[in-house]
Design a protein around this motif. Structure first.
Motif, PDB file in Angstrom:
ATOM      1  N   HIS A  72       0.917  -1.382   0.100  1.00 48.66           N
ATOM      2  CA  HIS A  72      -0.050  -0.066  -0.049  1.00 48.66           C
ATOM      3  C   HIS A  72       0.888   1.316  -0.132  1.00 48.66           C
ATOM      4  CE1 HIS A  72      -2.990   2.946   1.041  1.00 48.66           C
ATOM      5  NE2 HIS A  72      -2.372   2.976   2.239  1.00 48.66           N
ATOM      6  N   LEU A  75       2.721   1.907  -3.215  1.00 50.23           N
ATOM      7  CA  LEU A  75       1.747   2.242  -4.317  1.00 50.23           C
ATOM      8  C   LEU A  75       1.342   3.737  -4.207  1.00 50.23           C
ATOM      9  CD1 LEU A  75      -1.509   0.291  -4.909  1.00 50.23           C
ATOM     10  CD2 LEU A  75      -0.836   2.524  -6.038  1.00 50.23           C
ATOM     11  N   ILE A  76       1.357   4.261  -2.637  1.00 53.88           N
ATOM     12  CA  ILE A  76       0.911   5.609  -2.434  1.00 53.88           C
ATOM     13  C   ILE A  76       2.371   6.450  -3.001  1.00 53.88           C
ATOM     14  CG2 ILE A  76       1.130   7.132  -0.654  1.00 53.88           C
ATOM     15  CD1 ILE A  76      -1.190   5.782   0.385  1.00 53.88           C
ATOM     16  N   LYS A  79       2.464   6.910  -6.750  1.00 49.60           N
ATOM     17  CA  LYS A  79       1.683   7.968  -7.005  1.00 49.60           C
ATOM     18  C   LYS A  79       2.043   9.241  -6.761  1.00 49.60           C
ATOM     19  CE  LYS A  79      -2.936   9.918  -5.973  1.00 49.60           C
ATOM     20  NZ  LYS A  79      -4.278   9.854  -5.290  1.00 49.60           N
ATOM     21  N   ARG A  80       2.526   9.482  -5.721  1.00 52.25           N
ATOM     22  CA  ARG A  80       3.020  10.679  -5.433  1.00 52.25           C
ATOM     23  C   ARG A  80       4.081  11.281  -6.434  1.00 52.25           C
ATOM     24  NH1 ARG A  80       3.414   9.843   0.458  1.00 52.25           N
ATOM     25  NH2 ARG A  80       5.696  10.132   0.112  1.00 52.25           N
ATOM     26  N   MET A  83       2.532  11.761  -9.753  1.00 49.65           N
ATOM     27  CA  MET A  83       2.050  13.008  -9.880  1.00 49.65           C
ATOM     28  C   MET A  83       2.792  14.245  -9.898  1.00 49.65           C
ATOM     29  SD  MET A  83      -1.516  12.782  -9.866  1.00 49.65           S
ATOM     30  CE  MET A  83      -2.567  14.032  -8.827  1.00 49.65           C
TER      31      MET A  83
ATOM     32  N   TYR B 152      -6.992   4.674  -5.640  1.00 47.99           N
ATOM     33  CA  TYR B 152      -6.079   5.477  -5.489  1.00 47.99           C
ATOM     34  C   TYR B 152      -6.078   6.367  -6.347  1.00 47.99           C
ATOM     35  CZ  TYR B 152      -3.697   1.844  -2.586  1.00 47.99           C
ATOM     36  OH  TYR B 152      -3.482   1.194  -1.620  1.00 47.99           O
ATOM     37  N   GLN B 153      -7.162   6.882  -6.841  1.00 52.24           N
ATOM     38  CA  GLN B 153      -7.552   7.626  -7.832  1.00 52.24           C
ATOM     39  C   GLN B 153      -7.749   9.268  -7.831  1.00 52.24           C
ATOM     40  OE1 GLN B 153     -10.328   5.453 -10.367  1.00 52.24           O
ATOM     41  NE2 GLN B 153      -8.827   4.431 -11.267  1.00 52.24           N
ATOM     42  N   SER B 154      -8.155   9.524  -6.502  1.00 51.16           N
ATOM     43  CA  SER B 154      -8.311  10.987  -6.061  1.00 51.16           C
ATOM     44  C   SER B 154      -7.108  11.742  -6.494  1.00 51.16           C
ATOM     45  CB  SER B 154      -8.737  11.031  -4.526  1.00 51.16           C
ATOM     46  OG  SER B 154      -8.501  12.111  -4.010  1.00 51.16           O
ATOM     47  N   ILE B 155      -7.531  13.008  -6.795  1.00 53.09           N
ATOM     48  CA  ILE B 155      -6.555  13.989  -6.958  1.00 53.09           C
ATOM     49  C   ILE B 155      -6.153  14.664  -5.657  1.00 53.09           C
ATOM     50  CG2 ILE B 155      -8.139  15.917  -7.367  1.00 53.09           C
ATOM     51  CD1 ILE B 155      -6.114  16.813  -9.662  1.00 53.09           C
ATOM     52  N   LYS B 157      -6.670  13.170  -2.397  1.00 47.23           N
ATOM     53  CA  LYS B 157      -6.147  12.236  -1.400  1.00 47.23           C
ATOM     54  C   LYS B 157      -5.149  11.272  -1.989  1.00 47.23           C
ATOM     55  CE  LYS B 157     -10.085  12.643   1.483  1.00 47.23           C
ATOM     56  NZ  LYS B 157     -11.399  12.713   1.293  1.00 47.23           N
ATOM     57  N   GLN B 158      -4.364  11.142  -1.178  1.00 50.62           N
ATOM     58  CA  GLN B 158      -3.253  10.000  -1.617  1.00 50.62           C
ATOM     59  C   GLN B 158      -4.075   8.385  -1.884  1.00 50.62           C
ATOM     60  OE1 GLN B 158       0.283   9.872   0.829  1.00 50.62           O
ATOM     61  NE2 GLN B 158       0.744  11.811   1.026  1.00 50.62           N
ATOM     62  N   SER B 159      -4.684   7.926  -0.975  1.00 47.44           N
ATOM     63  CA  SER B 159      -5.442   7.141  -1.324  1.00 47.44           C
ATOM     64  C   SER B 159      -6.944   7.021  -0.210  1.00 47.44           C
ATOM     65  CB  SER B 159      -4.706   5.708  -0.683  1.00 47.44           C
ATOM     66  OG  SER B 159      -5.036   5.686   0.560  1.00 47.44           O
ATOM     67  N   SER B 161      -7.648   5.627   2.261  1.00 45.81           N
ATOM     68  CA  SER B 161      -7.557   5.729   3.422  1.00 45.81           C
ATOM     69  C   SER B 161      -7.051   6.890   4.188  1.00 45.81           C
ATOM     70  CB  SER B 161      -6.694   4.601   3.999  1.00 45.81           C
ATOM     71  OG  SER B 161      -5.420   4.652   3.422  1.00 45.81           O
ATOM     72  N   MET B 167      -2.874  15.924  -0.822  1.00 42.78           N
ATOM     73  CA  MET B 167      -2.237  15.970  -1.883  1.00 42.78           C
ATOM     74  C   MET B 167      -2.172  17.242  -2.794  1.00 42.78           C
ATOM     75  SD  MET B 167      -0.936  12.995  -3.481  1.00 42.78           S
ATOM     76  CE  MET B 167      -1.144  13.189  -5.177  1.00 42.78           C
TER      77      MET B 167
END
Lengths: 197, 225
Positions: A72, A75-76, A79-80, A83, B152-155, B157-159, B161, B167
């Motif tokens: 998890h 993955l985050i 993503k960061r 982005m 995980y697709q929100s702009i 929030k990171q996820s 959770s 972000m």
């Protein structure tokens, strides 16, 4: 190591001079996207495993739980990084609109991926609508004015142009004495330069 | 620079006698210059100077007409170019002021549109923000977010959770700014704990964290330089 490729993507960007674009690294980008999918698969299967053992997903703290957490977090992190990569590039693309005008030179265009080209055009229209609503051109006057007129040298064949109320022929290598606001758009496109004796 | 502004203020005073700012002995150009300096130095977007911008635009129009008139009537070129220069400088200030604001909006689009800062914008700037946000979201959506796994697709929030939006880029209010007091503010508390108190005397220079003097800037008790 998890997350290494994504951080390399950013390092590549950071090592480049500020405000400059690196060519869009689609290989690395795609690989990181793929990594994300793999992390997700692993994450799902670990969660399923916990559920299959009829353990409470909220309170279980076994090796599967920590494995899932690592996937998890990786993955985050990916993503960061992705982005940040895209966002920093988009910021540079925004600044290009201010510095270079609505048309990008070929050598910069080559560094963008197609979505970024699209974004540049979209953002360009956003700025243009603001300027037309306010009825003011914000792309001239980028530096504080000293003299209302400047001496310029034409670097590339521009041809006949209508400035103010008279037309003027801007042929290559010719020197002109123009109003600064008239000359600025040409200068930002690299068609003219200020001539200093 | 000062001499040319003096030239402008002399001419404008005729038609702007009602103007409150003139009663205090400052011209609109001076006010715009200060607003521009503040905007340049502040890390976050400040209140839009709506009435001031309107007045300045009127004055610019007037000056343009004057310059045109002078040209037609064959007034001495030197005089014309002095007026032109004055006009150019005011125009630069205005353009640069608006530009700095747009560039701040570009930088903190989402943050501005979901906080109180939204009320600092002019109507046109609000539209600009909305459009900017729409384009940026679309861009990030297509290039990154849509390709990430579900959850995980929100702009923002990171996820799924994450409890808060974690972000969204925000301006750094902790940075130090140079500022100059106008009148004496007196003993001023720099932080919440009350350990750090500075006596702000009139017309003095300070380097302080923006966060601490934010209120004074809003109330225009202090100028950023």
């Amino acid at each position: 190591m998890y997350g290494r490729r994504a951080s390399q993507l950013l390092k590549e960007q950071a090592s480049c001079e500020a405000g400059q674009l690196t060519p869009f690294n689609s290989d690395a980008f795609e690989q990181v996207i793929k990594e994300c999918d793999e992390h997700n698969l692993q994450l799902r299967s670990l969660i399923r495993k916990i559920e299959d053992q009829n353990l409470d997903i909220q309170t279980t703290r076994n090796e599967d739980h920590f494995g899932a957490v690592i996937h998890h977090l990786s993955l985050i992190r990916n993503k960061r990084c992705l982005m940040a990569y895209m966002y920093n590039r988009a910021e540079i693309i925004q600044s290009l609109r201010w510095k270079l005008g609505p048309v990008l030179p070929q050598e910069i265009q080559e560094k963008l991926n197609y979505l970024e080209e699209e974004y540049f055009k979209n953002h360009s229209t956003v700025i243009e609508s603001y300027m037309s609503e306010m009825d003011i051109d914000l792309t001239v006057d980028m530096v504080p004015p000293k003299d209302p007129y400047i001496r310029v040298r034409v670097l590339d064949e521009i041809g006949e142009v209508c400035l103010d109320d008279h037309s003027i022929s801007l042929s290559k290598h010719s020197l002109h004495f123009l109003r600064r606001t008239d000359a600025e758009p040409f200068i930002s496109q690299g068609l003219m330069e200020e001539f200093v004796e | 620079m000062a001499s040319s502004l003096g030239l402008g203020s002399g001419m404008w005073s005729e038609e702007a006698e009602i103007d409150a700012s003139l009663l205090e002995g400052t011209t609109d150009v001076e006010l715009l210059k200060q607003a521009w300096r503040n905007e340049k130095a502040a890390p976050e977007i400040l209140k839009f100077q709506g009435p001031l911008v309107l007045r300045i635009r009127e004055q610019i129009k007037l000056l343009e007409e004057t310059v045109d008139e002078f040209r037609e009537n064959g007034v001495d070129d030197l005089v014309v170019s002095l007026y032109q220069m004055d006009l150019d400088r005011t125009l630069f200030l205005l353009r640069s002021y608006l530009r700095i604001r747009l560039q701040k909006i570009e930088k903190y689009t989402i943050h501005i549109s979901k906080t109180d800062l939204w009320n600092h914008l002019s109507e046109q700037e609000q539209k600009f923000t909305e459009r900017c946000r729409e384009k940026m979201e679309k861009h990030l959506e297509q290039s990154v977010l849509a390709r990430l796994p579900h959850g995980y697709q929100s702009i923002m929030k990171q996820s799924i959770s994450s409890e808060e939006d974690d972000m969204v880029p925000e301006p750094q209010l902790d940075t130090f700014v140079f500022c100059k007091t106008k009148d004496a503010v007196g003993a001023f508390q720099l932080d919440d704990t009350g350990d750090d108190i500075v006596d702000l005397v009139a017309d003095d220079l300070y380097v302080i964290r923006y966060k601490s003097i934010k209120g004074l800037v809003d109330a225009s008790q202090i100028d950023l330089v």
